[in-house]
Design a protein around this motif. Structure first.
Motif, PDB file in Angstrom:
ATOM      1  N   UNK A   9      -7.382  -0.965  13.046  1.00 36.49           N
ATOM      2  CA  UNK A   9      -8.711  -1.288  12.530  1.00 36.49           C
ATOM      3  C   UNK A   9      -9.324  -0.054  11.903  1.00 36.49           C
ATOM      4  N   UNK A  10      -9.960  -0.239  10.746  1.00 36.35           N
ATOM      5  CA  UNK A  10     -10.624   0.873  10.076  1.00 36.35           C
ATOM      6  C   UNK A  10     -12.094   0.974  10.413  1.00 36.35           C
ATOM      7  N   UNK A  11     -12.609   0.043  11.259  1.00 33.49           N
ATOM      8  CA  UNK A  11     -14.026   0.097  11.601  1.00 33.49           C
ATOM      9  C   UNK A  11     -14.202   0.598  13.017  1.00 33.49           C
ATOM     10  N   UNK A  12     -15.244   1.373  13.266  1.00 28.22           N
ATOM     11  CA  UNK A  12     -15.518   1.807  14.629  1.00 28.22           C
ATOM     12  C   UNK A  12     -15.989   0.627  15.471  1.00 28.22           C
ATOM     13  N   UNK A  13     -15.871   0.791  16.785  1.00 27.05           N
ATOM     14  CA  UNK A  13     -16.342  -0.262  17.669  1.00 27.05           C
ATOM     15  C   UNK A  13     -17.858  -0.310  17.652  1.00 27.05           C
ATOM     16  N   UNK A  26     -11.794 -10.183  14.244  1.00 24.90           N
ATOM     17  CA  UNK A  26     -11.185  -9.975  12.934  1.00 24.90           C
ATOM     18  C   UNK A  26      -9.758 -10.513  12.943  1.00 24.90           C
ATOM     19  N   UNK A  27      -9.182 -10.660  11.747  1.00 26.34           N
ATOM     20  CA  UNK A  27      -7.800 -11.102  11.613  1.00 26.34           C
ATOM     21  C   UNK A  27      -7.189 -10.362  10.429  1.00 26.34           C
ATOM     22  N   UNK A  59     -11.127  -4.617   7.476  1.00 22.80           N
ATOM     23  CA  UNK A  59     -10.439  -3.342   7.192  1.00 22.80           C
ATOM     24  C   UNK A  59     -11.014  -2.725   5.914  1.00 22.80           C
ATOM     25  N   UNK A  60     -11.559  -1.504   5.978  1.00 24.98           N
ATOM     26  CA  UNK A  60     -12.157  -0.859   4.791  1.00 24.98           C
ATOM     27  C   UNK A  60     -11.203  -0.736   3.605  1.00 24.98           C
ATOM     28  N   UNK A  61      -9.935  -0.513   3.856  1.00 20.05           N
ATOM     29  CA  UNK A  61      -8.968  -0.402   2.756  1.00 20.05           C
ATOM     30  C   UNK A  61      -8.854  -1.746   2.037  1.00 20.05           C
ATOM     31  N   UNK A  90      -6.410   7.983  -5.128  1.00 22.02           N
ATOM     32  CA  UNK A  90      -7.096   9.012  -4.333  1.00 22.02           C
ATOM     33  C   UNK A  90      -7.695   8.446  -3.048  1.00 22.02           C
ATOM     34  N   UNK A  91      -7.393   7.207  -2.737  1.00 22.62           N
ATOM     35  CA  UNK A  91      -7.963   6.590  -1.532  1.00 22.62           C
ATOM     36  C   UNK A  91      -7.183   7.053  -0.300  1.00 22.62           C
ATOM     37  N   UNK A  92      -7.843   7.828   0.548  1.00 23.86           N
ATOM     38  CA  UNK A  92      -7.169   8.399   1.724  1.00 23.86           C
ATOM     39  C   UNK A  92      -6.690   7.301   2.674  1.00 23.86           C
ATOM     40  N   UNK A  93      -7.492   6.247   2.836  1.00 22.95           N
ATOM     41  CA  UNK A  93      -7.113   5.167   3.746  1.00 22.95           C
ATOM     42  C   UNK A  93      -5.845   4.472   3.296  1.00 22.95           C
ATOM     43  N   UNK A  94      -5.731   4.226   1.981  1.00 21.72           N
ATOM     44  CA  UNK A  94      -4.538   3.567   1.449  1.00 21.72           C
ATOM     45  C   UNK A  94      -3.321   4.483   1.573  1.00 21.72           C
ATOM     46  N   UNK A  95      -3.513   5.784   1.342  1.00 21.21           N
ATOM     47  CA  UNK A  95      -2.405   6.742   1.463  1.00 21.21           C
ATOM     48  C   UNK A  95      -1.858   6.756   2.882  1.00 21.21           C
ATOM     49  N   UNK A  96      -2.769   6.605   3.845  1.00 25.98           N
ATOM     50  CA  UNK A  96      -2.372   6.595   5.254  1.00 25.98           C
ATOM     51  C   UNK A  96      -1.491   5.389   5.572  1.00 25.98           C
ATOM     52  N   UNK A  97      -1.705   4.291   4.810  1.00 22.97           N
ATOM     53  CA  UNK A  97      -0.929   3.071   5.046  1.00 22.97           C
ATOM     54  C   UNK A  97       0.343   3.001   4.214  1.00 22.97           C
TER      55      UNK A  97
END
Length: 499
Positions: A9-13, A26-27, A59-61, A90-97
């Motif tokens: 999950x990309x969101x905090x609790x 979420x799904x 998910x933010x990405x 340049x999206x860090x979140x996408x690079x992580x995935x």
């Protein structure tokens, strides 16, 4: 089939739940399937765009992928893993995935394009659940924080408004529709009117000639009923409210939902009279006992029996009265929403407009404008007719012909502009009674008696503006003893139409 790697999950609790095992609903898999389907077939976007927006993705990405894809599709450009890769490098979140490889896996893993609408519905519903959780936490936090400027009742109104707005979201936007669809809808409305035998597309007022002129009370319309004091504005409003509530019958409507098939549930904001006084007026009309006798308790046994029997017959009538004085327009909206949610609401009445309060205090014209706009907004939001009573200025009294005109409305600019229908109540008898000549002037007395005989027991409803129909005058009967308006019997009808 290419397998899509599950992602975190990309969101905090939610605040206060750190360390808890539960996260917001979420799904991720549904989001992946929907995005993959869109990247594979851009036509799918048109089927789900009225339901899902970028902020509905957990998910933010995924949110950013959807934003880029939808922006390109709306420009008639192709949105595919190859074309949108450049916008997300340049999206860090996408690079992580996994970067571009993740986009390719999304497209490759989308095997159920036909089910895109179902995935979109699921994503939307989960987003609403998260918003409900956030709203609950916000209400709790604000209630716990003591702030002089934030009254608890204001917080309740705001919370109700946000909840209602949340409930109304997700209804697919109408957008363009074919002429065939528009024609079909028009035929359905005409068919409903034809089946009602009176040419009515809206809710019947119970007054035949008025219904013919208005076509009934139409959803989302704001109707202004104006008149000088003692003309019978409140009496006519209570008569209509009683007729609508008395005719209420629930069943299956034309669109397949359950609701009022005849008459309706009525909400009545009585800012001038108490609920007990208003109920006495309705009972006076139903029992045919003069209202002043009810007020004094001056009834014989037969009249009192009729009064009690009328009360028993009307106790199940869906007429709800709120007699809170000096209500702000925001409270009117909140209470109307609550009534619709709990008991249903088909017609709303306000007696009277000038007794409502707006948020603007410096300028009365601006305040009335805010009130009329608020009433029109309630009519559209709840899809019901709203009837608001209004006072007229004294300039009517200075004319020889005292029939009201649009220019006689107090703060007329905003009232006239926002209303779909403006009606005036006028009783010539009221004015002629005050022109009685002296007993010694026999000729003048004879003329006066002739005029009084002609206008006795009659009232006029002058339709000064109607957005969807003709203007003109409707004649009604008026029985002052019972404060009752009725259908005027015509000489060629051979009897009364009944009321």
């Amino acid at each position: 089939m290419t397998e899509i790697t599950p992602i975190r999950s990309g969101l905090p609790q939610a605040p206060g739940t750190e360390g808890a095992s539960e996260t917001a609903p979420h799904n991720i898999e549904a989001e992946q399937q929907l995005l993959g389907a869109i990247l594979t077939n851009n036509d799918i976007f048109d089927r789900i765009s009225s339901l899902v927006r970028a902020e509905h993705f957990y998910e933010p990405v995924h949110r950013r992928i959807f934003e880029v894809a939808s922006a390109r599709i709306q420009k008639n450009a192709l949105a595919s893993p190859v074309t949108i890769k450049a916008f997300l490098e340049d999206d860090a979140g996408l690079q992580e995935l996994g970067g571009a490889a993740y986009l390719a896996r999304l497209a490759g893993g989308a095997i159920a394009a036909y089910a895109a609408r179902d995935y979109a519905q699921m994503i939307y519903e989960l987003a609403v659940r998260r918003e409900l959780i956030a709203l609950g936490q916000d209400i709790s936090a604000r209630a716990a924080k003591l702030d002089v400027a934030s009254e608890p009742k204001d917080q309740i109104v705001e919370a109700e408004q946000r909840l209602y707005q949340l409930g109304e979201q997700g209804v697919a936007e109408r957008g363009f529709q074919s002429f065939l669809k528009a024609v079909t809808d028009a035929v359905n409305v005409a068919n409903a009117a034809y089946r009602r035998d009176g040419g009515l597309a809206g809710i019947s007022t119970g007054l035949v000639d008025l219904d013919k002129k208005l076509g009934g009370l139409h959803p989302s319309d704001l109707l202004i009923l104006a008149g000088r004091p003692s003309m019978g504005k409140t009496s006519l409003a209570t008569n209509i409210a009683f007729n609508v509530a008395k005719a209420y019958r629930r069943g299956m409507t034309a669109d397949g939902t359950e609701g009022a098939v005849d008459g309706g549930v009525v909400g009545f904001f009585s800012l001038e009279m108490s609920a007990e006084q208003l109920a006495a007026r309705v009972l006076s009309e139903a029992a045919e006992v003069p209202s002043e006798q009810i007020r004094k308790g001056d009834m014989n046994e037969g009249e009192f029996r009729r009064f009690v029997e009328a009360a028993k017959a009307l106790e199940a009538c869906p007429l709800y009265i709120d007699d809170t004085p000096a209500l702000p327009i925001s409270q009117v909206a909140a209470r109307a929403r609550r009534l619709k949610r709990t008991h249903g609401l088909d017609v709303l009445m306000v007696d009277y407009l000038q007794l409502l309060r707006g948020s603007t205090k410096e300028n009365r014209v601006q305040e009335v404008s805010e009130i009329t706009q608020g009433l029109k907004a309630i009519a559209k939001e709840l899809n019901i007719p709203v009837i608001a009573l209004s006072q007229l200025s004294r300039q009517v009294e200075n004319r020889d012909d005292k029939r009201p005109q649009l220019s006689d409305l107090r703060e007329s600019g905003s009232i006239e502009q926002d209303a779909d229908v403006v009606m005036f109540v006028y009783r010539e008898e009221y004015y002629k009674e005050r022109e009685k000549p002296g007993e010694d002037n026999l000729e003048a007395m004879a003329k006066w008696q002739e005029v009084m005989e002609r206008c006795h027991g009659k009232a006029e409803v002058i339709i000064g503006k109607q957005r969807h129909g003709p203007i003109g005058t409707v004649e009604l009967s008026f029985e002052g003893r019972f404060t009752r308006f009725g259908n005027l019997a015509r000489p060629w009808q051979g009897g009364s139409e009944g009321f």
